[in-house]
Design a protein around this motif. Structure first.
Motif, PDB file in Angstrom:
ATOM      1  N   GLY A 350       7.327  -2.744   8.033  1.00  0.00           N
ATOM      2  CA  GLY A 350       7.791  -1.495   7.434  1.00  0.00           C
ATOM      3  C   GLY A 350       9.182  -1.619   6.849  1.00  0.00           C
ATOM      4  N   ILE A 351      10.090  -2.266   7.580  1.00  0.00           N
ATOM      5  CA  ILE A 351      11.470  -2.417   7.097  1.00  0.00           C
ATOM      6  C   ILE A 351      11.506  -3.285   5.845  1.00  0.00           C
ATOM      7  CG2 ILE A 351      13.720  -3.413   7.660  1.00  0.00           C
ATOM      8  CD1 ILE A 351      13.166  -2.589  10.592  1.00  0.00           C
ATOM      9  N   LEU A 352      10.806  -4.435   5.876  1.00  0.00           N
ATOM     10  CA  LEU A 352      10.802  -5.334   4.723  1.00  0.00           C
ATOM     11  C   LEU A 352      10.140  -4.663   3.516  1.00  0.00           C
ATOM     12  CD1 LEU A 352       9.851  -8.710   6.460  1.00  0.00           C
ATOM     13  CD2 LEU A 352      12.084  -8.042   5.554  1.00  0.00           C
ATOM     14  N   GLY A 353       9.023  -3.977   3.758  1.00  0.00           N
ATOM     15  CA  GLY A 353       8.348  -3.295   2.658  1.00  0.00           C
ATOM     16  C   GLY A 353       9.204  -2.215   2.041  1.00  0.00           C
ATOM     17  N   THR A 393       0.925  -2.421   3.168  1.00  0.00           N
ATOM     18  CA  THR A 393      -0.459  -2.369   3.645  1.00  0.00           C
ATOM     19  C   THR A 393      -0.570  -3.000   5.027  1.00  0.00           C
ATOM     20  OG1 THR A 393      -1.230  -2.537   1.353  1.00  0.00           O
ATOM     21  CG2 THR A 393      -2.841  -2.976   3.078  1.00  0.00           C
ATOM     22  N   ALA A 394       0.128  -4.139   5.238  1.00  0.00           N
ATOM     23  CA  ALA A 394       0.138  -4.771   6.565  1.00  0.00           C
ATOM     24  C   ALA A 394       0.787  -3.847   7.597  1.00  0.00           C
ATOM     25  CB  ALA A 394       0.894  -6.090   6.489  1.00  0.00           C
ATOM     26  N   LEU A 420      -5.795   3.075   3.156  1.00  0.00           N
ATOM     27  CA  LEU A 420      -5.966   1.632   2.981  1.00  0.00           C
ATOM     28  C   LEU A 420      -6.996   1.274   1.914  1.00  0.00           C
ATOM     29  CD1 LEU A 420      -5.929   0.554   6.730  1.00  0.00           C
ATOM     30  CD2 LEU A 420      -4.168   0.090   5.024  1.00  0.00           C
ATOM     31  N   VAL A 421      -7.765   2.254   1.461  1.00  0.00           N
ATOM     32  CA  VAL A 421      -8.862   1.946   0.536  1.00  0.00           C
ATOM     33  C   VAL A 421      -8.337   1.410  -0.791  1.00  0.00           C
ATOM     34  CG1 VAL A 421     -10.823   2.898  -0.719  1.00  0.00           C
ATOM     35  CG2 VAL A 421     -10.351   3.659   1.623  1.00  0.00           C
TER      36      VAL A 421
END
Length: 470
Positions: A350-353, A393-394, A420-421
């Motif tokens: 989450g932080i990196l994204g 997404t991850a 996620l779709v």
């Protein structure tokens, strides 16, 4: 000093000694006059009541329209179309002069022709140039510091337009020539537009937010009330909002990259890059920046709501209840290594994204994107953009973990599964496009290669056979 420098100096001096006339003493006329005076021009105002014009900038002159028209070759018409009538009586005084029409309308289609074209017919002996109608009085007063620094002009005579260009550039504005006076109607419609590229993204954001919100309310609030009589309505303010915002953010981010993937497959199908995309795809691709910025806004809301969660009354209450129950039952809260890995990975993704998401938003700013060459901009928006989508997404997958295995409420899967779709579809399409065998073909097509159709091939074979027979 060489002769060219002397000539330029003389020309510069003449330009700054030029007197410019302004018909109209309203906010725009006063702001324009002040800016012209600051740039070294002489300014004379034409007013229907010269004695009642006390708010004009110091250093300017004010006189009747006829007298002011004789003082300058370039005249700004800063009055509305409804008040153009007085210009007919000044036709002889305005003969051979340049009129700069700065007017706009209250709504589109108000008149059958543009104001500038109407003005040229009203006073046939003048040259009309449409300009400065997209510049506000505030932009003139602030020196263009509000980022509105571009003047759009159009007209039928190049020499008249060049005089307007010289004035605009001396005021610190950049100029974009939009062609003949027939383009005036288009220029007059520009100030009436209200976020034209934002309408579709806003509609998508509103519809997505409404759908996910009612879905979450049905599943987490209404279901609990119907099945167990529990009142969870208080969760709408924080818990459900913090479900809706990240879902909308992730879906809208994926919608930024879905049209690019679809365009790649369309080019593969057509075998050429010279065939137009469908109109809906063109419109979609034009608003990708706005989709991304709205997605970033929802991402920011998700981060802010996440910071609030630990201080919520409900969360502190649940922690206290759980701790007290352990004490009463004399149990120990044991450390779960797998759960620790999951939580740390979840937060890390989450932080990196989000960090890359912010970087994408920063590079979308004109002041930043203009400093990047095309390869740098493409790398950030494409390579880092897909990396951002992959990390987010991850992050969502790690949030769900094994929740998808739990029984659904009213056959409704958890809301995060809906988010996620589209991201998964986009990532799969991109994975196909970057496969070497596919990527080589797409690259060739984008470099100008075209697949020959069967009809063309048969025709060429027939012509070859005919030539051989001859």
């Amino acid at each position: 000093m060489n002769s060219d420098s002397v000539a330029m100096t003389e020309l510069h001096g003449k330009m700054h000694k030029q007197t410019v006339c302004i018909f109209g003493t309203g906010d725009f006329g006063r702001s324009l006059g002040l800016r012209l005076l600051q740039s070294g021009y002489g300014v004379v105002y034409g007013s229907r009541d010269p004695k009642n014009s006390m708010l004009l900038p110091k250093g300017s002159k004010v006189m009747s329209h006829a007298e002011a028209a004789c003082e300058a070759h370039v005249i700004f018409v800063a009055v509305q179309r409804e008040h153009y009538g007085f210009l007919s009586a000044l036709a002889s005084d305005l003969e051979g002069k340049v009129l700069i029409d700065v007017s706009n309308n209250l709504r589109r289609g108000l008149y059958p022709e543009s104001n500038a074209e109407y003005l040229s017919k009203l006073v046939p002996g003048v040259t009309v140039v449409k300009a400065f109608n997209t510049i506000s009085a505030w932009a003139l007063q602030s020196g263009g510091l509000d980022a509105n620094r571009q003047v759009l002009i159009c007209g039928d005579r190049a020499d008249a337009k060049q005089q307007v260009v010289n004035i605009a550039q001396s005021l610190g504005f950049t100029v974009l020539d939009r062609g003949s006076l027939r383009a005036a109607a288009e220029l007059e419609d520009l100030p009436l537009q209200l976020f034209p590229l934002w309408r579709l993204p806003f509609c998508i954001a509103i519809c997505l937010t409404a759908f996910i919100f009612f879905y979450a309310v049905t599943r987490d609030v209404i279901y609990e009330r119907v099945t167990s009589g529990k009142d969870n309505a208080f969760r709408i303010m924080i818990s459900l909002a913090n479900k809706v915002f990240p879902i909308v953010s992730l879906v809208m981010l994926s919608l930024c990259y879905l049209p690019g993937a679809l365009a790649g497959f369309l080019q593969l199908y057509n075998g050429t890059k010279y065939r137009r995309f469908p109109d809906w795809l063109d419109r979609w691709m034009l608003c990708r920046k706005q989709l991304g910025l709205l997605a970033l806004a929802f991402g920011f809301l998700h981060v802010l709501y996440t910071f609030v969660i630990p201080i919520r009354y409900y969360v502190r209450y649940r922690i206290n209840v759980y701790t007290i129950s352990l004490i009463k039952e004399n149990k120990t809260y044991e450390f779960d290594n797998t759960l620790a890995w999951r939580h740390d990975s979840y937060f890390s993704m989450g932080i990196l994204g989000f960090a890359l998401f912010v970087l994408l938003g920063i590079t979308s700013l004109p002041s930043v994107s203009n400093s990047l060459n095309w390869r740098e901009f493409s790398f950030v928006q494409s390579k880092l953009g897909y990396t951002t989508l992959l990390l987010c997404t991850a992050h969502t997958f790690l949030y769900g973990w094994d929740k998808f295995l739990k029984p659904y409420k009213w056959w409704m899967p958890p809301a995060y599964m809906l988010s996620l779709v589209i991201p998964c579809v986009v990532l799969i399409l991109k994975l196909i496009l970057i496969m070497p065998c596919v990527d080589r073909k797409v690259t060739r097509i984008r470099q100008g290669w075209e697949r020959q159709s069967k009809t063309a091939s048969n025709c060429s074979d027939t012509e070859t056979n005919q030539s051989l027979m001859a």
